[in-house]
Structures are given as structure tokens and as C-alpha cells.
Design a protein around this motif. Structure first.
Motif, PDB file in Angstrom:
ATOM      1  N   SER A   3       0.837  -1.198   0.000  1.00 17.79           N
ATOM      2  CA  SER A   3       0.000   0.000   0.000  1.00 17.79           C
ATOM      3  C   SER A   3       0.869   1.244   0.000  1.00 17.79           C
ATOM      4  CB  SER A   3      -0.924   0.011   1.222  1.00 17.79           C
ATOM      5  OG  SER A   3      -0.159   0.091   2.419  1.00 17.79           O
ATOM      6  N   GLY A   4       0.227   2.396  -0.224  1.00 18.57           N
ATOM      7  CA  GLY A   4       0.951   3.651  -0.200  1.00 18.57           C
ATOM      8  C   GLY A   4       0.108   4.798  -0.710  1.00 18.57           C
ATOM      9  N   PHE A   5       0.673   6.019  -0.584  1.00 24.30           N
ATOM     10  CA  PHE A   5      -0.019   7.240  -0.972  1.00 24.30           C
ATOM     11  C   PHE A   5       0.621   7.810  -2.239  1.00 24.30           C
ATOM     12  CE2 PHE A   5      -1.160   6.603   3.341  1.00 24.30           C
ATOM     13  CZ  PHE A   5      -2.378   7.233   3.542  1.00 24.30           C
ATOM     14  N   THR A  51      -3.453  -5.104  -2.790  1.00 25.10           N
ATOM     15  CA  THR A  51      -2.943  -3.743  -2.975  1.00 25.10           C
ATOM     16  C   THR A  51      -3.974  -2.707  -2.556  1.00 25.10           C
ATOM     17  OG1 THR A  51      -1.669  -4.496  -4.899  1.00 25.10           O
ATOM     18  CG2 THR A  51      -1.940  -2.120  -4.630  1.00 25.10           C
ATOM     19  N   GLN A  52      -3.508  -1.649  -1.899  1.00 24.81           N
ATOM     20  CA  GLN A  52      -4.354  -0.482  -1.651  1.00 24.81           C
ATOM     21  C   GLN A  52      -3.541   0.774  -1.966  1.00 24.81           C
ATOM     22  OE1 GLN A  52      -5.869   1.147   2.368  1.00 24.81           O
ATOM     23  NE2 GLN A  52      -7.669   0.122   1.498  1.00 24.81           N
ATOM     24  N   ILE A  53      -4.051   1.561  -2.918  1.00 23.05           N
ATOM     25  CA  ILE A  53      -3.385   2.799  -3.304  1.00 23.05           C
ATOM     26  C   ILE A  53      -4.298   3.962  -2.941  1.00 23.05           C
ATOM     27  CG2 ILE A  53      -2.272   4.100  -5.156  1.00 23.05           C
ATOM     28  CD1 ILE A  53      -2.093   1.491  -6.751  1.00 23.05           C
ATOM     29  N   ILE A  54      -3.783   4.878  -2.140  1.00 24.80           N
ATOM     30  CA  ILE A  54      -4.553   6.066  -1.778  1.00 24.80           C
ATOM     31  C   ILE A  54      -4.059   7.217  -2.641  1.00 24.80           C
ATOM     32  CG2 ILE A  54      -5.216   7.660   0.051  1.00 24.80           C
ATOM     33  CD1 ILE A  54      -3.833   4.323   1.071  1.00 24.80           C
ATOM     34  N   PHE A  55      -4.896   7.619  -3.584  1.00 27.22           N
ATOM     35  CA  PHE A  55      -4.564   8.725  -4.476  1.00 27.22           C
ATOM     36  C   PHE A  55      -4.986  10.041  -3.833  1.00 27.22           C
ATOM     37  CE2 PHE A  55      -4.764   5.141  -7.365  1.00 27.22           C
ATOM     38  CZ  PHE A  55      -3.705   5.386  -8.228  1.00 27.22           C
ATOM     39  N   VAL A  56      -4.099  11.010  -3.870  1.00 26.51           N
ATOM     40  CA  VAL A  56      -4.368  12.318  -3.289  1.00 26.51           C
ATOM     41  C   VAL A  56      -4.489  13.327  -4.425  1.00 26.51           C
ATOM     42  CG1 VAL A  56      -3.572  14.075  -1.675  1.00 26.51           C
ATOM     43  CG2 VAL A  56      -3.052  11.659  -1.238  1.00 26.51           C
ATOM     44  N   ASP A  57      -5.722  13.712  -4.736  1.00 24.86           N
ATOM     45  CA  ASP A  57      -5.970  14.700  -5.791  1.00 24.86           C
ATOM     46  C   ASP A  57      -5.784  16.089  -5.208  1.00 24.86           C
ATOM     47  OD1 ASP A  57      -6.682  15.840  -8.192  1.00 24.86           O
ATOM     48  OD2 ASP A  57      -8.828  15.722  -7.798  1.00 24.86           O
ATOM     49  N   ASP A  82       3.947  14.480   1.616  1.00 28.02           N
ATOM     50  CA  ASP A  82       3.301  13.493   2.473  1.00 28.02           C
ATOM     51  C   ASP A  82       2.862  12.251   1.703  1.00 28.02           C
ATOM     52  OD1 ASP A  82       2.717  13.044   5.171  1.00 28.02           O
ATOM     53  OD2 ASP A  82       0.585  13.392   4.844  1.00 28.02           O
ATOM     54  N   VAL A  83       3.435  12.040   0.521  1.00 23.84           N
ATOM     55  CA  VAL A  83       3.091  10.872  -0.281  1.00 23.84           C
ATOM     56  C   VAL A  83       4.343  10.051  -0.568  1.00 23.84           C
ATOM     57  CG1 VAL A  83       1.107  11.987  -1.351  1.00 23.84           C
ATOM     58  CG2 VAL A  83       3.349  12.137  -2.471  1.00 23.84           C
ATOM     59  N   ASP A  84       4.141   8.854  -1.091  1.00 27.01           N
ATOM     60  CA  ASP A  84       5.260   7.960  -1.404  1.00 27.01           C
ATOM     61  C   ASP A  84       5.773   8.144  -2.826  1.00 27.01           C
ATOM     62  OD1 ASP A  84       5.159   6.395   1.142  1.00 27.01           O
ATOM     63  OD2 ASP A  84       3.166   5.904   0.397  1.00 27.01           O
ATOM     64  N   LEU A 159      -0.553   2.087 -15.735  1.00 27.64           N
ATOM     65  CA  LEU A 159      -0.194   3.082 -14.733  1.00 27.64           C
ATOM     66  C   LEU A 159      -0.236   2.472 -13.334  1.00 27.64           C
ATOM     67  CD1 LEU A 159       0.519   5.976 -13.937  1.00 27.64           C
ATOM     68  CD2 LEU A 159      -1.922   6.525 -13.977  1.00 27.64           C
ATOM     69  N   ILE A 160      -1.277   1.705 -13.036  1.00 28.84           N
ATOM     70  CA  ILE A 160      -1.386   1.043 -11.734  1.00 28.84           C
ATOM     71  C   ILE A 160      -0.206   0.094 -11.523  1.00 28.84           C
ATOM     72  CG2 ILE A 160      -2.725  -0.614 -10.372  1.00 28.84           C
ATOM     73  CD1 ILE A 160      -3.975   2.128 -10.419  1.00 28.84           C
ATOM     74  N   LYS A 161       0.118  -0.671 -12.555  1.00 27.86           N
ATOM     75  CA  LYS A 161       1.252  -1.613 -12.484  1.00 27.86           C
ATOM     76  C   LYS A 161       2.552  -0.873 -12.185  1.00 27.86           C
ATOM     77  CE  LYS A 161       3.638  -5.041 -15.371  1.00 27.86           C
ATOM     78  NZ  LYS A 161       3.666  -5.662 -16.741  1.00 27.86           N
ATOM     79  N   THR A 162       2.734   0.281 -12.799  1.00 29.24           N
ATOM     80  CA  THR A 162       3.948   1.082 -12.585  1.00 29.24           C
ATOM     81  C   THR A 162       4.001   1.635 -11.166  1.00 29.24           C
ATOM     82  OG1 THR A 162       3.964   1.701 -14.926  1.00 29.24           O
ATOM     83  CG2 THR A 162       5.274   3.049 -13.431  1.00 29.24           C
ATOM     84  N   ILE A 163       2.863   2.131 -10.688  1.00 26.27           N
ATOM     85  CA  ILE A 163       2.802   2.694  -9.334  1.00 26.27           C
ATOM     86  C   ILE A 163       3.169   1.649  -8.286  1.00 26.27           C
ATOM     87  CG2 ILE A 163       1.230   3.606  -7.567  1.00 26.27           C
ATOM     88  CD1 ILE A 163      -0.293   4.979  -9.888  1.00 26.27           C
ATOM     89  N   LYS A 164       2.713   0.420  -8.481  1.00 31.38           N
ATOM     90  CA  LYS A 164       2.930  -0.649  -7.499  1.00 31.38           C
ATOM     91  C   LYS A 164       4.408  -0.851  -7.172  1.00 31.38           C
ATOM     92  CE  LYS A 164      -1.167  -3.487  -8.393  1.00 31.38           C
ATOM     93  NZ  LYS A 164      -1.636  -4.823  -8.874  1.00 31.38           N
ATOM     94  N   LYS A 165       5.258  -0.577  -8.130  1.00 30.21           N
ATOM     95  CA  LYS A 165       6.700  -0.768  -7.926  1.00 30.21           C
ATOM     96  C   LYS A 165       7.255   0.148  -6.832  1.00 30.21           C
ATOM     97  CE  LYS A 165       7.964  -0.164 -12.281  1.00 30.21           C
ATOM     98  NZ  LYS A 165       8.830  -0.118 -13.471  1.00 30.21           N
ATOM     99  N   TYR A 166       6.542   1.236  -6.543  1.00 32.98           N
ATOM    100  CA  TYR A 166       7.043   2.235  -5.610  1.00 32.98           C
ATOM    101  C   TYR A 166       6.306   2.236  -4.267  1.00 32.98           C
ATOM    102  CZ  TYR A 166       9.431   3.883  -9.760  1.00 32.98           C
ATOM    103  OH  TYR A 166      10.225   3.950 -10.878  1.00 32.98           O
ATOM    104  N   LEU A 167       5.447   1.251  -4.049  1.00 33.21           N
ATOM    105  CA  LEU A 167       4.704   1.155  -2.795  1.00 33.21           C
ATOM    106  C   LEU A 167       5.481   0.311  -1.797  1.00 33.21           C
ATOM    107  CD1 LEU A 167       1.088   0.525  -4.166  1.00 33.21           C
ATOM    108  CD2 LEU A 167       2.189   2.708  -3.655  1.00 33.21           C
ATOM    109  N   THR A 168       5.680   0.855  -0.614  1.00 35.12           N
ATOM    110  CA  THR A 168       6.504   0.147   0.374  1.00 35.12           C
ATOM    111  C   THR A 168       5.758  -0.212   1.657  1.00 35.12           C
ATOM    112  OG1 THR A 168       7.265   2.287   1.247  1.00 35.12           O
ATOM    113  CG2 THR A 168       8.623   1.241  -0.454  1.00 35.12           C
TER     114      THR A 168
END
Length: 295
Positions: A3-5, A51-57, A82-84, A159-168
């Protein structure tokens, strides 16, 4: 579990809210051609089994020329720290200009992974997309570049697949059934605000505020009262329109969308209030538990 922001950052009108809604699969942020429509930090929650991704608009970053603009920028800067990972959205059809440079310089200061998202690829050819990617690669060493069409949903999965690489993180922050952290009253007020913008175009400033004054629910329906707050009588006349046609259309459009959101019959009353003194407005907003940032 991963997960991550993720922060959505870019100039106004590059499609941040549209992309967020597309990824979440539901409308969690209002959209409009009016600059700085988003003026609150809005979280959209994307869930998969592992997976849980919190998107901050965030509000569109821009060179401010008034107090509200300055506040919106500060909101965006805060979210970057304040995001990853940061998604830097640009319109692939527009040249990389001074506004984009301004945003990029602010993003660099956060020292976070930056994924460049080239939006609106549905309007150009594949060869043109490749040329743009090459052009952007020469501007800055982005961690990733992903071309998408937010409005068409194209390349959303990539895009989701790419983001997952950076979630810690390994913690689930929200329940699986949540799609946003914002309360229902906020969502209702924002939907009405969006319809005001749609109906009045450029005539009404983006500092306009909508407030849910009352909401009642029974087994089959919702009864909702929403006040549209302005600070000048001439704005009230514009929103009401000749023979009340505009305020009627605003109510009809908002009611239809609210019935989809709430899955119940909605009885909606919308009306315009003029509050000229900012202290009176602050007192009024506090009464209904609403935090507004237009002053």
C-alpha cells in the motif's frame, strides 16, 4: 499486502480529477473546465486483493494572483511532502511551458519518485506519443513515463502496475468498501458546485461555496437542502438566471447524479444565499461543520 499514498500534481485542467475518477471507477472528485475547481485535498482509494493505493488529488499548481490561489498551492505542496510517489500530469497536446516548469521545480523539492503521466493521448497518433516521450526524457530524468487517456481509461492498468513498484507500506489504511475519505455531505456539496460551474461557465468565480444545510433519509429516499453561498448580489442573480431557469437546471442535474450516487430517490432543494462579510460567512460555515478556504 502492498500500500501507499500517491499524489496527483500538475497545472490546472490537465485532467487530475478525471484520472482519479477513472482509476477508482466512481466519481470522487468533481471536474470542470474552470481552473482550480479542486480546492480541497481529496483522497480516492483504489483496492485490489493484495494492494491499496490512496490517491491524493490536489488543486492545480499555478502562480497565484490572489489569496485563494496561494492557499491552493500550499495545499498541493503539502501533499507532495506526504506521499510515497508523485504523478506529474501534463497535457500531451500542449507544449511544456513555464507553468509546467514551475510545477516540476516544486515537485523536485519533495525528493520523491516522480512518474510523468502524459494525459490525453486519445487526441494524437502513436508516433506523436513516442516523440513526446523522447522530448520529455530530455527535459528531466523521470523515474517513469506513462502515457494515458484519463477520459477514455486508456493505459490505466499500466499506470497502476507502474505505481505498485514504488509502494513500500504493508498496511491497509481503509476498508475495502471505501472509495474516498470525504464524508457524504462533502460529496453532495461538491456535486452541486460542479453543476453551478457547468451552468454558469465563466460568469461565477471558483471561490463559490456549497453547503449541505440539511439531509434526511428514510427507507426509500433522501431529502437534501443545499445552499449556494456567494458574496455579491449580482452573482446570486447569475446563478438563479432569468425566471429561475439556471438554478432549476442546477438542481435537476445535481439530483440525477445524486440518485446514482445514493441509489435512492432524491428530493433536492438548492437555493442561493448572499453573505458579504467574511466573518459572517465563517460563522455560517462553522455552524454547518464546513471548512471553506476561499478567504
Amino acid at each position: 499486502m502492498r500500500s501507499g499514498f500517491v499524489g496527483l500534481v500538475g497545472r490546472p485542467n490537465v485532467g487530475k480529477s478525471t484520472l482519479l475518477n477513472s482509476i477508482i471507477g466512481k466519481k470522487v472528485a468533481i471536474t470542470s473546465n474552470k481552473p482550480q475547481t479542486t480546492r480541497n485535498i481529496i483522497q480516492g482509494i483504489y483496492n485490489e486483493d493484495d494492494t491499496q493505493i490512496i490517491f491524493v488529488d490536489t488543486p492545480g499548481v499555478h502562480k497565484p494572483n490572489h489569496k485563494l490561489g496561494d492557499y491552493l498551492n500550499k495545499q498541493s505542496y503539502y501533499s507532495m511532502n506526504d506521499v510515497d510517489v508523485i504523478l506529474f500530469l501534463t497535457d500531451i497536446n500542449e507544449p511544456f511551458g513555464k507553468g509546467d516548469e514551475f510545477v516540476l521545480e516544486k515537485i523536485k523539492e519533495a525528493k520523491k519518485p516522480i512518474i510523468l503521466v502524459l494525459n490525453k493521448i486519445d487526441k494524437i497518433s502513436n508516433d506523436q506519443i513516442l516523440e513526446k516521450i523522447k522530448e520529455y526524457n530530455e527535459l528531466y530524468n523521470f523515474d517513469e513515463i506513462v502515457p494515458v487517456s484519463a477520459i477514455k481509461g486508456k493505459n490505466k492498468d499500466e499506470l497502476i502496475k507502474t505505481i505498485k513498484k514504488y509502494l513500500t507500506d504493508e498496511y491497509k489504511y481503509y476498508d475495502d468498501n471505501m472509495v474516498t475519505n470525504k464524508p457524504l455531505t462533502f460529496q453532495i456539496a461538491e456535486i452541486v458546485r460542479e453543476k453551478v460551474f457547468n451552468e454558469t461557465k465563466e460568469e461565477v468565480p471558483h471561490s463559490l461555496t456549497c453547503v449541505v444545510e440539511n439531509i434526511e433519509k428514510d427507507n426509500n429516499s433522501y431529502h437534501i437542502n443545499v445552499a449556494i453561498i456567494v458574496d455579491r448580489d449580482n452573482l446570486k442573480k447569475i446563478i438563479i438566471g432569468k425566471q429561475g431557469i439556471k438554478i432549476k437546471n442546477i438542481g435537476i442535474q445535481a439530483r440525477k447524479e445524486l440518485e446514482t450516487l445514493l441509489n435512492k430517490k432524491v428530493y433536492l432543494e438548492t437555493y442561493v444565499k448572499t453573505i458579504k462579510n467574511w466573518r459572517d460567512k465563517e460563522k455560517y460555515l462553522h455552524e454547518f461543520g464546513f471548512n471553506d478556504f476561499s478567504e
